[in-house]
Design a protein around this motif. Sequence first.
Motif, PDB file in Angstrom:
ATOM      1  N   VAL A 186       0.842  -1.199   0.000  1.00  0.00           N
ATOM      2  CA  VAL A 186       0.000   0.000   0.000  1.00  0.00           C
ATOM      3  C   VAL A 186       0.876   1.247   0.000  1.00  0.00           C
ATOM      4  O   VAL A 186       0.618   2.216  -0.727  1.00  0.00           O
ATOM      5  CB  VAL A 186      -0.953   0.006   1.206  1.00  0.00           C
ATOM      6  CG1 VAL A 186      -1.610   1.370   1.374  1.00  0.00           C
ATOM      7  CG2 VAL A 186      -2.035  -1.055   1.040  1.00  0.00           C
ATOM      8  N   MET A 187       1.942   1.243   0.808  1.00  0.00           N
ATOM      9  CA  MET A 187       2.829   2.406   0.869  1.00  0.00           C
ATOM     10  C   MET A 187       3.632   2.571  -0.416  1.00  0.00           C
ATOM     11  O   MET A 187       3.943   3.681  -0.826  1.00  0.00           O
ATOM     12  CB  MET A 187       3.776   2.276   2.065  1.00  0.00           C
ATOM     13  CG  MET A 187       3.079   2.448   3.410  1.00  0.00           C
ATOM     14  SD  MET A 187       4.253   2.621   4.784  1.00  0.00           S
ATOM     15  CE  MET A 187       4.954   0.982   4.879  1.00  0.00           C
ATOM     16  N   PHE A 188       3.971   1.452  -1.049  1.00  0.00           N
ATOM     17  CA  PHE A 188       4.850   1.489  -2.217  1.00  0.00           C
ATOM     18  C   PHE A 188       4.061   1.721  -3.506  1.00  0.00           C
ATOM     19  O   PHE A 188       4.442   2.524  -4.351  1.00  0.00           O
ATOM     20  CB  PHE A 188       5.614   0.171  -2.325  1.00  0.00           C
ATOM     21  CG  PHE A 188       7.023   0.337  -2.798  1.00  0.00           C
ATOM     22  CD1 PHE A 188       7.318   1.006  -3.960  1.00  0.00           C
ATOM     23  CD2 PHE A 188       8.074  -0.205  -2.070  1.00  0.00           C
ATOM     24  CE1 PHE A 188       8.623   1.148  -4.404  1.00  0.00           C
ATOM     25  CE2 PHE A 188       9.386  -0.069  -2.490  1.00  0.00           C
ATOM     26  CZ  PHE A 188       9.657   0.610  -3.669  1.00  0.00           C
ATOM     27  N   ASN A 189       2.944   0.997  -3.651  1.00  0.00           N
ATOM     28  CA  ASN A 189       2.183   1.055  -4.888  1.00  0.00           C
ATOM     29  C   ASN A 189       0.736   0.693  -4.561  1.00  0.00           C
ATOM     30  O   ASN A 189       0.323  -0.453  -4.663  1.00  0.00           O
ATOM     31  CB  ASN A 189       2.771   0.080  -5.914  1.00  0.00           C
ATOM     32  CG  ASN A 189       2.139   0.205  -7.289  1.00  0.00           C
ATOM     33  OD1 ASN A 189       0.993   0.601  -7.421  1.00  0.00           O
ATOM     34  ND2 ASN A 189       2.884  -0.169  -8.318  1.00  0.00           N
ATOM     35  N   ARG A 190      -0.027   1.699  -4.159  1.00  0.00           N
ATOM     36  CA  ARG A 190      -1.406   1.490  -3.720  1.00  0.00           C
ATOM     37  C   ARG A 190      -2.248   0.857  -4.821  1.00  0.00           C
ATOM     38  O   ARG A 190      -3.098   0.014  -4.558  1.00  0.00           O
ATOM     39  CB  ARG A 190      -1.999   2.839  -3.280  1.00  0.00           C
ATOM     40  CG  ARG A 190      -3.323   2.742  -2.584  1.00  0.00           C
ATOM     41  CD  ARG A 190      -3.786   4.118  -2.108  1.00  0.00           C
ATOM     42  NE  ARG A 190      -3.825   4.218  -0.675  1.00  0.00           N
ATOM     43  CZ  ARG A 190      -3.309   5.224   0.017  1.00  0.00           C
ATOM     44  NH1 ARG A 190      -2.681   6.202  -0.602  1.00  0.00           N
ATOM     45  NH2 ARG A 190      -3.412   5.260   1.330  1.00  0.00           N
ATOM     46  N   ASP A 191      -2.033   1.257  -6.075  1.00  0.00           N
ATOM     47  CA  ASP A 191      -2.813   0.710  -7.193  1.00  0.00           C
ATOM     48  C   ASP A 191      -2.568  -0.788  -7.342  1.00  0.00           C
ATOM     49  O   ASP A 191      -3.506  -1.548  -7.615  1.00  0.00           O
ATOM     50  CB  ASP A 191      -2.472   1.428  -8.490  1.00  0.00           C
ATOM     51  CG  ASP A 191      -2.994   2.858  -8.528  1.00  0.00           C
ATOM     52  OD1 ASP A 191      -3.920   3.165  -7.751  1.00  0.00           O
ATOM     53  OD2 ASP A 191      -2.471   3.669  -9.318  1.00  0.00           O
ATOM     54  N   MET A 192      -1.309  -1.223  -7.179  1.00  0.00           N
ATOM     55  CA  MET A 192      -1.018  -2.651  -7.281  1.00  0.00           C
ATOM     56  C   MET A 192      -1.696  -3.420  -6.155  1.00  0.00           C
ATOM     57  O   MET A 192      -2.210  -4.530  -6.371  1.00  0.00           O
ATOM     58  CB  MET A 192       0.486  -2.916  -7.276  1.00  0.00           C
ATOM     59  CG  MET A 192       0.839  -4.395  -7.324  1.00  0.00           C
ATOM     60  SD  MET A 192       2.605  -4.752  -7.550  1.00  0.00           S
ATOM     61  CE  MET A 192       2.731  -4.586  -9.348  1.00  0.00           C
ATOM     62  N   PHE A 193      -1.712  -2.859  -4.964  1.00  0.00           N
ATOM     63  CA  PHE A 193      -2.403  -3.523  -3.853  1.00  0.00           C
ATOM     64  C   PHE A 193      -3.874  -3.744  -4.194  1.00  0.00           C
ATOM     65  O   PHE A 193      -4.405  -4.851  -4.020  1.00  0.00           O
ATOM     66  CB  PHE A 193      -2.295  -2.703  -2.564  1.00  0.00           C
ATOM     67  CG  PHE A 193      -3.221  -3.180  -1.475  1.00  0.00           C
ATOM     68  CD1 PHE A 193      -2.911  -4.311  -0.726  1.00  0.00           C
ATOM     69  CD2 PHE A 193      -4.419  -2.534  -1.229  1.00  0.00           C
ATOM     70  CE1 PHE A 193      -3.778  -4.774   0.255  1.00  0.00           C
ATOM     71  CE2 PHE A 193      -5.284  -2.982  -0.247  1.00  0.00           C
ATOM     72  CZ  PHE A 193      -4.958  -4.105   0.501  1.00  0.00           C
ATOM     73  N   HIS A 194      -4.550  -2.712  -4.674  1.00  0.00           N
ATOM     74  CA  HIS A 194      -5.980  -2.856  -4.975  1.00  0.00           C
ATOM     75  C   HIS A 194      -6.199  -3.809  -6.148  1.00  0.00           C
ATOM     76  O   HIS A 194      -7.203  -4.545  -6.170  1.00  0.00           O
ATOM     77  CB  HIS A 194      -6.595  -1.485  -5.243  1.00  0.00           C
ATOM     78  CG  HIS A 194      -6.753  -0.654  -3.999  1.00  0.00           C
ATOM     79  ND1 HIS A 194      -7.600  -1.002  -2.971  1.00  0.00           N
ATOM     80  CD2 HIS A 194      -6.142   0.487  -3.608  1.00  0.00           C
ATOM     81  CE1 HIS A 194      -7.529  -0.098  -2.005  1.00  0.00           C
ATOM     82  NE2 HIS A 194      -6.640   0.802  -2.364  1.00  0.00           N
ATOM     83  N   MET A 254       8.027  -8.868  -4.401  1.00  0.00           N
ATOM     84  CA  MET A 254       6.849  -8.005  -4.458  1.00  0.00           C
ATOM     85  C   MET A 254       7.255  -6.544  -4.623  1.00  0.00           C
ATOM     86  O   MET A 254       6.663  -5.806  -5.415  1.00  0.00           O
ATOM     87  CB  MET A 254       6.007  -8.185  -3.193  1.00  0.00           C
ATOM     88  CG  MET A 254       4.738  -7.340  -3.155  1.00  0.00           C
ATOM     89  SD  MET A 254       4.043  -7.232  -1.501  1.00  0.00           S
ATOM     90  CE  MET A 254       5.244  -6.126  -0.712  1.00  0.00           C
ATOM     91  N   VAL A 255       8.291  -6.122  -3.890  1.00  0.00           N
ATOM     92  CA  VAL A 255       8.775  -4.745  -3.999  1.00  0.00           C
ATOM     93  C   VAL A 255       9.314  -4.487  -5.405  1.00  0.00           C
ATOM     94  O   VAL A 255       9.080  -3.420  -5.992  1.00  0.00           O
ATOM     95  CB  VAL A 255       9.835  -4.452  -2.917  1.00  0.00           C
ATOM     96  CG1 VAL A 255      10.520  -3.120  -3.184  1.00  0.00           C
ATOM     97  CG2 VAL A 255       9.213  -4.467  -1.531  1.00  0.00           C
ATOM     98  N   GLU A 256      10.015  -5.467  -5.976  1.00  0.00           N
ATOM     99  CA  GLU A 256      10.495  -5.329  -7.362  1.00  0.00           C
ATOM    100  C   GLU A 256       9.320  -5.139  -8.317  1.00  0.00           C
ATOM    101  O   GLU A 256       9.368  -4.291  -9.223  1.00  0.00           O
ATOM    102  CB  GLU A 256      11.293  -6.574  -7.763  1.00  0.00           C
ATOM    103  CG  GLU A 256      12.677  -6.676  -7.144  1.00  0.00           C
ATOM    104  CD  GLU A 256      13.404  -7.921  -7.607  1.00  0.00           C
ATOM    105  OE1 GLU A 256      13.029  -8.486  -8.666  1.00  0.00           O
ATOM    106  OE2 GLU A 256      14.353  -8.356  -6.917  1.00  0.00           O
ATOM    107  N   MET A 257       8.274  -5.930  -8.127  1.00  0.00           N
ATOM    108  CA  MET A 257       7.081  -5.799  -8.969  1.00  0.00           C
ATOM    109  C   MET A 257       6.477  -4.410  -8.822  1.00  0.00           C
ATOM    110  O   MET A 257       6.113  -3.759  -9.807  1.00  0.00           O
ATOM    111  CB  MET A 257       6.044  -6.859  -8.570  1.00  0.00           C
ATOM    112  CG  MET A 257       6.366  -8.271  -8.994  1.00  0.00           C
ATOM    113  SD  MET A 257       5.401  -9.532  -8.091  1.00  0.00           S
ATOM    114  CE  MET A 257       3.756  -8.822  -8.062  1.00  0.00           C
ATOM    115  N   ALA A 258       6.365  -3.948  -7.580  1.00  0.00           N
ATOM    116  CA  ALA A 258       5.728  -2.656  -7.309  1.00  0.00           C
ATOM    117  C   ALA A 258       6.505  -1.494  -7.913  1.00  0.00           C
ATOM    118  O   ALA A 258       5.924  -0.486  -8.306  1.00  0.00           O
ATOM    119  CB  ALA A 258       5.570  -2.471  -5.804  1.00  0.00           C
ATOM    120  N   LYS A 259       7.821  -1.646  -7.988  1.00  0.00           N
ATOM    121  CA  LYS A 259       8.670  -0.581  -8.528  1.00  0.00           C
ATOM    122  C   LYS A 259       8.745  -0.617 -10.054  1.00  0.00           C
ATOM    123  O   LYS A 259       9.172   0.357 -10.677  1.00  0.00           O
ATOM    124  CB  LYS A 259      10.090  -0.706  -7.964  1.00  0.00           C
ATOM    125  CG  LYS A 259      10.207  -0.386  -6.490  1.00  0.00           C
ATOM    126  CD  LYS A 259      11.593  -0.706  -5.951  1.00  0.00           C
ATOM    127  CE  LYS A 259      12.672   0.102  -6.603  1.00  0.00           C
ATOM    128  NZ  LYS A 259      14.012  -0.184  -6.045  1.00  0.00           N
TER     129      LYS A 259
END
Length: 368
Positions: A186-194, A254-259
């Motif tokens: 959520v902090m890194f990529n809110r759109d990916m979380f949703h 997951m962080v790699e994906m979000a970035k």
Amino acid sequence: MALQEEIDKMRQEIRADNYSMSIGEWISLYENQEIDIHPEFQRFFRWQPSQKTRLIESILLGIPIPPIFVSQRQDGVWDVVDGLQRLSTIYEFIGKLKDENQKTLDPLVLEKTKYLPNLEGKKWEDPYDIPNSLTQAQRLLIKRAKIDATILLKESDEIAKYELFQRLNTGGSIATPQEVRNCILVMFNRDMFHWMKSLSQNEMFRECIALSERPIEEQYDMELLLRFLVFRTIEEKDMRKIGNDLSGFLTDKMVEMAKNESYNYLEEEAAFNKTFEILYEQMGSDSFRRYSPTKDKFLGGFLVSAYEVIALGIGYNYENISHLSFDVKERVKKIWVSPEYTNWSGSGTTAQRRVPKLVPFGREMFQE
């Protein structure tokens, strides 16, 4: 690199400051949208009304409250890294807390405590129930109480706040690794979380994994989705980097994906939906249960080792699997009697040893 050099390098990547702030100031930050407590996190909270009441009791009694850790974003807004439950409880008590749909939640009503039994039924301020409202003096006592802030400045390495969040929130009120991952996402990529949350609600997926209520509450369905996204097309050499920490490996991926700004959401969503459409139509809730050749039946509950072979094997080959000509159930039965699966999925087999063997095995088993 020598130890001292490693220490010096990492210390340079973390810039922090400390303030002593009144609760009134914390309230003003929230009212002015200058602090982000991430309302999505509320679903992961474990605090009961009694725990929330004890926080308010501690403030009234002058018991020091642990500092709040925040990270300063580029826009100047503070992301809360640790202290979500404390701040949310305060905002809920004064009637300001909003959910992720920006709806204001009902104010918290306190319970009696060991030292302040007359807190029972007390509210912050209710003009229609003055006897059960705090007095002006009591409200000011709370608003003037101090809670220190530790701020990770925007000059810090961007990973620092996620690493700090993970270390501070593992265990306690946020109980599972995936709950912590969800907050980081959520902090890194809110759109990916949703996006991931929406995928996890796929009815065919939920029917196939057939989890009980408790694992769902602890976000295990989201972890299974993450495993699918991480391992579906990962190269075998990368799987050998899992080491002894599968949980940390999943978080890092997951962080790699979000970035990744070019992450192919459409492709991954298509693969996920098609995989579980195939499984739902041919196997349903038997998809990841143990198969008994002697009884010719699927028995027991969900097994993650079966998921790693079957879901990921189909996901890797989904474009070449035809509903009409491909008998998934027969291939799954063969998996359960194969020595490869038996040897690599037995009790005591670590994820470090299991995943690099089972994922490629599944890819082979579901080739057209």
